[in-house]
Design an enzyme around this catalytic site. Structure first.
Site, PDB file in Angstrom:
ATOM      1  N   CYS A  53      51.966  -8.051 -48.556  1.00 19.32           N
ATOM      2  CA  CYS A  53      52.299  -6.656 -48.020  1.00 19.32           C
ATOM      3  C   CYS A  53      51.253  -5.713 -48.791  1.00 19.32           C
ATOM      4  O   CYS A  53      51.147  -4.603 -48.106  1.00 19.32           O
ATOM      5  CB  CYS A  53      53.583  -6.342 -48.658  1.00 19.32           C
ATOM      6  SG  CYS A  53      55.162  -6.906 -47.599  1.00 19.32           S
TER       7      CYS A  53
ATOM      8  N   HIS B 273      49.304  -8.011 -31.588  1.00 20.36           N
ATOM      9  CA  HIS B 273      48.157  -6.975 -31.399  1.00 20.36           C
ATOM     10  C   HIS B 273      47.716  -6.646 -29.970  1.00 20.36           C
ATOM     11  O   HIS B 273      47.598  -5.445 -29.686  1.00 20.36           O
ATOM     12  CB  HIS B 273      46.867  -7.507 -32.001  1.00 20.36           C
ATOM     13  CG  HIS B 273      46.886  -8.101 -33.464  1.00 20.36           C
ATOM     14  ND1 HIS B 273      46.997  -9.405 -33.795  1.00 20.36           N
ATOM     15  CD2 HIS B 273      47.148  -7.337 -34.612  1.00 20.36           C
ATOM     16  CE1 HIS B 273      46.977  -9.374 -35.254  1.00 20.36           C
ATOM     17  NE2 HIS B 273      47.370  -8.161 -35.684  1.00 20.36           N
TER      18      HIS B 273
ATOM     19  N   HIS C  26      57.665 -11.866 -46.233  1.00 24.17           N
ATOM     20  CA  HIS C  26      56.864 -12.962 -46.348  1.00 24.17           C
ATOM     21  C   HIS C  26      57.330 -14.172 -47.064  1.00 24.17           C
ATOM     22  O   HIS C  26      56.687 -15.202 -46.924  1.00 24.17           O
ATOM     23  CB  HIS C  26      55.617 -12.295 -46.844  1.00 24.17           C
ATOM     24  CG  HIS C  26      54.741 -11.392 -46.236  1.00 24.17           C
ATOM     25  ND1 HIS C  26      54.717 -10.352 -46.706  1.00 24.17           N
ATOM     26  CD2 HIS C  26      53.968 -11.425 -45.204  1.00 24.17           C
ATOM     27  CE1 HIS C  26      53.881  -9.387 -45.664  1.00 24.17           C
ATOM     28  NE2 HIS C  26      53.453 -10.133 -44.872  1.00 24.17           N
TER      29      HIS C  26
ATOM     30  N   CYS D  18      54.329  -7.471 -53.788  1.00 23.28           N
ATOM     31  CA  CYS D  18      53.906  -8.413 -52.840  1.00 23.28           C
ATOM     32  C   CYS D  18      52.422  -8.516 -52.491  1.00 23.28           C
ATOM     33  O   CYS D  18      52.074  -7.376 -51.670  1.00 23.28           O
ATOM     34  CB  CYS D  18      54.805  -8.558 -51.487  1.00 23.28           C
ATOM     35  SG  CYS D  18      54.195  -9.755 -50.324  1.00 23.28           S
TER      36      CYS D  18
ATOM     37  N   LYS E  16      53.940 -25.094 -16.647  1.00 25.13           N
ATOM     38  CA  LYS E  16      53.080 -26.376 -16.625  1.00 25.13           C
ATOM     39  C   LYS E  16      51.546 -25.934 -17.051  1.00 25.13           C
ATOM     40  O   LYS E  16      50.832 -26.745 -17.875  1.00 25.13           O
ATOM     41  CB  LYS E  16      53.198 -26.682 -15.152  1.00 25.13           C
ATOM     42  CG  LYS E  16      54.425 -27.160 -14.456  1.00 25.13           C
ATOM     43  CD  LYS E  16      54.462 -27.748 -13.041  1.00 25.13           C
ATOM     44  CE  LYS E  16      53.869 -26.482 -12.116  1.00 25.13           C
ATOM     45  NZ  LYS E  16      55.086 -25.633 -11.623  1.00 25.13           N
TER      46      LYS E  16
ATOM     47  N   CYS F  90      59.672 -11.749 -51.207  1.00 24.78           N
ATOM     48  CA  CYS F  90      59.420 -10.755 -50.362  1.00 24.78           C
ATOM     49  C   CYS F  90      60.248 -10.906 -49.225  1.00 24.78           C
ATOM     50  O   CYS F  90      60.391 -11.773 -48.610  1.00 24.78           O
ATOM     51  CB  CYS F  90      57.849 -10.663 -49.950  1.00 24.78           C
ATOM     52  SG  CYS F  90      57.517  -9.707 -48.542  1.00 24.78           S
TER      53      CYS F  90
ATOM     54  N   LYS G 121      60.802 -22.853 -23.311  1.00 18.97           N
ATOM     55  CA  LYS G 121      60.650 -22.560 -21.902  1.00 18.97           C
ATOM     56  C   LYS G 121      59.225 -22.388 -21.527  1.00 18.97           C
ATOM     57  O   LYS G 121      58.682 -21.501 -21.490  1.00 18.97           O
ATOM     58  CB  LYS G 121      61.365 -20.997 -21.872  1.00 18.97           C
ATOM     59  CG  LYS G 121      62.784 -20.992 -21.784  1.00 18.97           C
ATOM     60  CD  LYS G 121      63.360 -19.867 -21.154  1.00 18.97           C
ATOM     61  CE  LYS G 121      64.781 -20.102 -21.253  1.00 18.97           C
ATOM     62  NZ  LYS G 121      65.651 -18.691 -21.014  1.00 18.97           N
TER      63      LYS G 121
ATOM     64  N   HIS H 200      46.410 -11.651 -32.522  1.00 18.44           N
ATOM     65  CA  HIS H 200      47.366 -12.480 -31.663  1.00 18.44           C
ATOM     66  C   HIS H 200      48.223 -11.623 -30.606  1.00 18.44           C
ATOM     67  O   HIS H 200      47.884 -10.590 -30.484  1.00 18.44           O
ATOM     68  CB  HIS H 200      48.571 -13.122 -32.761  1.00 18.44           C
ATOM     69  CG  HIS H 200      49.194 -12.314 -33.568  1.00 18.44           C
ATOM     70  ND1 HIS H 200      50.133 -11.295 -33.230  1.00 18.44           N
ATOM     71  CD2 HIS H 200      49.039 -11.841 -34.998  1.00 18.44           C
ATOM     72  CE1 HIS H 200      50.525 -10.573 -33.968  1.00 18.44           C
ATOM     73  NE2 HIS H 200      49.937 -10.808 -35.199  1.00 18.44           N
TER      74      HIS H 200
HETATM   75 ZN   LIG Z   1      55.615  -9.304 -48.402  1.00 22.07          ZN
END
Ligand SMILES: [Zn+2]
Length: 504
Positions: free
Chosen positions: A128, A20, A146, A125, A298, A143, A295, A17
């Protein structure tokens, strides 16, 4: 002189995403800048593929963890050329050579007396892949990152004697105030150290998806230790038949996001001390990009998707926007509307127009030839020391400040055109010498900023420098007055306002 820079290795239980892309772009900008200085650069990125979250995600899909890792590692690797990233190697922690090297380093840590056997019990977790200290658990036993319920886990473990490094880590932070930056992150890591270090589990007993512990085959190494060591192991096999470790280690910059600060700023130096390896020079912690979905632009909708931006506006536009919009090292908001606004105002107008009017006037008035006229001394004074100032920002990973330093000169050159009105000079027969000086100064200023902008906008700057007939890219070439422009050639718009239409 080598410059070794890394991104974190990206965890393969999810798809790539914007976050990264952000870290990779920043590392690439730094890598390119250091190549401009003539340094031997090694730029490493890759994927982190072991641990319980990957095993669980694969299980949920009904496939083997290796299959999931292969599938998602390929997606991360495919993003790199789209971003114009010039990484020297892509490491995967399932590489056999990585695994073998992890085993040998951690066996040395054990031989050095920093590993012992015990039982660990705590709140864990699974997302994690980490136990959570009691004082960090959110109400409802969740967590804090998360917001999933933690589970009480107990298992036989080998422990890493982190507590043995309490004093050495405190002295490290006292002696090297630039070990972690920005300062707020340095303080955060130091206060964690001062709160008292406790030993941490080094191995997992019940998990099989990991690097096998060489002295006890019923255990695998805890994914974090396996992952951190990628920075070291990669150098031993990135070049076939060559070990780059001696020439390249230690890293100059680890770029990370703040969610992995503790692992990099505390566990990692302790582990390297335990293995008798040199510590990295700098850990730089960038902020989070917060998406402001209302925001909306177009053409891009409400989510700033790196691939969609690149398809419509090119990689340079994304690289520029992310480092321009949010001061590198701080959190900040991004939006598709802000992206389009900057694209038009700064790339299309400030830089794009500067390039097209400079080349246009040289073509119109001088048939594309830059005269060997004296350069404007006042402009020369304003450009003096610019490459050095930009380099000083890069030394502190101040990528946004470095860009601002250059952009001020882009704007200065546009004002220079307005002040000097070359079109008036062109119509006055006795001002032809002045016109030569103005056009030569303008072209030289444009060449200088373009060389400096190349790490941020590599494709556009290469095109522009080719049009100026001056393709040299070194930092020394960025000096105003270094010259080298022969005959300029016409060029289409660098940043078209009507971006390429999308397929839909
Ligand atoms: Zn976690």
């Amino acid at each position: 002189m080598t410059f070794y820079i890394t991104t974190p290795i990206y965890y393969v239980n999810a798809a790539p995403h914007l976050g990264h892309a952000y870290t990779t772009i920043a590392a690439d900008v730094m890598a390119r800048h250091h190549r401009q200085r003539g340094e031997e650069v090694f730029f490493l990125t890759g994927t982190d593929e072991h641990g319980e979250p990957v095993a669980d995600a694969a299980h949920a899909l009904g496939i083997e963890p290796q299959q999931l890792a292969d599938r998602n590692a390929a997606r991360f690797e495919a993003l790199l050329p789209l971003l114009e990233a010039t990484n020297d190697f892509f490491i995967r922690t399932t590489d056999a050579a990585h695994e073998a090297r992890v085993q040998s380093v951690l066996a040395r840590v054990r031989d050095n007396g920093f590993v012992y056997q015990g039982t660990y019990e705590g709140w864990y977790c699974p997302r994690c892949a980490d136990f959570k200290p009691e004082n960090e658990i959110d109400p409802g036993n969740l967590c804090p990152i998360h917001h999933v319920e933690l589970t009480r886990e107990q298992e036989d473990s080998y422990f890493f004697k982190l507590s043995a490094f309490q004093e050495r880590l405190e002295s490290l932070y006292a002696e090297r105030e630039d070990f972690v930056a920005p300062r707020s992150r340095y303080n955060e890591a130091l206060s964690f150290i001062r709160s008292g270090l406790r030993d941490v589990p080094l191995t997992r007993h019940r998990l099989t998806w990991g690097v096998q512990v060489p002295w006890d085959h019923d255990h695998v190494f805890y994914v974090w230790f396996d992952a951190l060591l990628n920075y070291y192991t990669a150098l031993s096999y990135a070049r076939e038949g060559q070990d780059l470790t001696d020439a390249t280690w230690p890293p100059d910059y680890h770029l990370i996001a703040k969610d992995i600060l503790r692992f990099h700023a505390v566990y990692w130096p302790a582990l390297l001390m335990a293995a008798e390896l040199e510590l990295p020079e700098h850990i730089f912690v960038h902020g989070y990009l917060l998406m402001e979905g209302e925001k909306m632009s177009k053409s891009l909708g409400n989510v700033l998707d790196p691939v969609a931006v690149i398809e419509r506006f090119g990689a340079d536009a994304l690289r520029f926007y992310l480092l321009r919009e949010v001061p590198f090292g701080q959190d900040g908001t991004v939006s598709t509307l802000a992206f389009e606004t900057r694209y038009e105002a700064e790339l299309a107008n400030d830089l794009g127009n500067l390039a097209s009017r400079t080349i246009g006037m040289l073509t119109r008035y001088r048939d594309g030839v830059v005269s060997s006229s004296e350069l404007d001394t006042s402009l020369a004074a304003e450009f003096a020391g610019l490459p050095q100032r930009v380099a000083a920002h890069f030394d502190r990973a101040e990528l946004t400040l470095g860009l601002e330093e250059i952009w001020q000169r882009v704007r200065r050159l546009n004002r220079y055109v307005e002040e000097q009105t070359p079109w008036r000079l062109a119509s006055e027969p006795d001002r032809q010498g002045d016109l030569d000086r103005v056009l030569a100064s303008l072209a030289e200023g444009l060449r200088s900023v373009t060389v400096l902008l190349w790490p941020y906008l590599p494709g556009s700057c290469e095109r522009l420098l080719a049009a100026l007939g001056a393709p040299e890219l070194s930092l020394a070439d960025a000096m105003f007055g270094a010259g080298g422009i022969g005959r300029v050639a016409p060029i289409g718009p660098l940043f078209p306002k009507e971006a390429a239409p999308s397929d839909d």
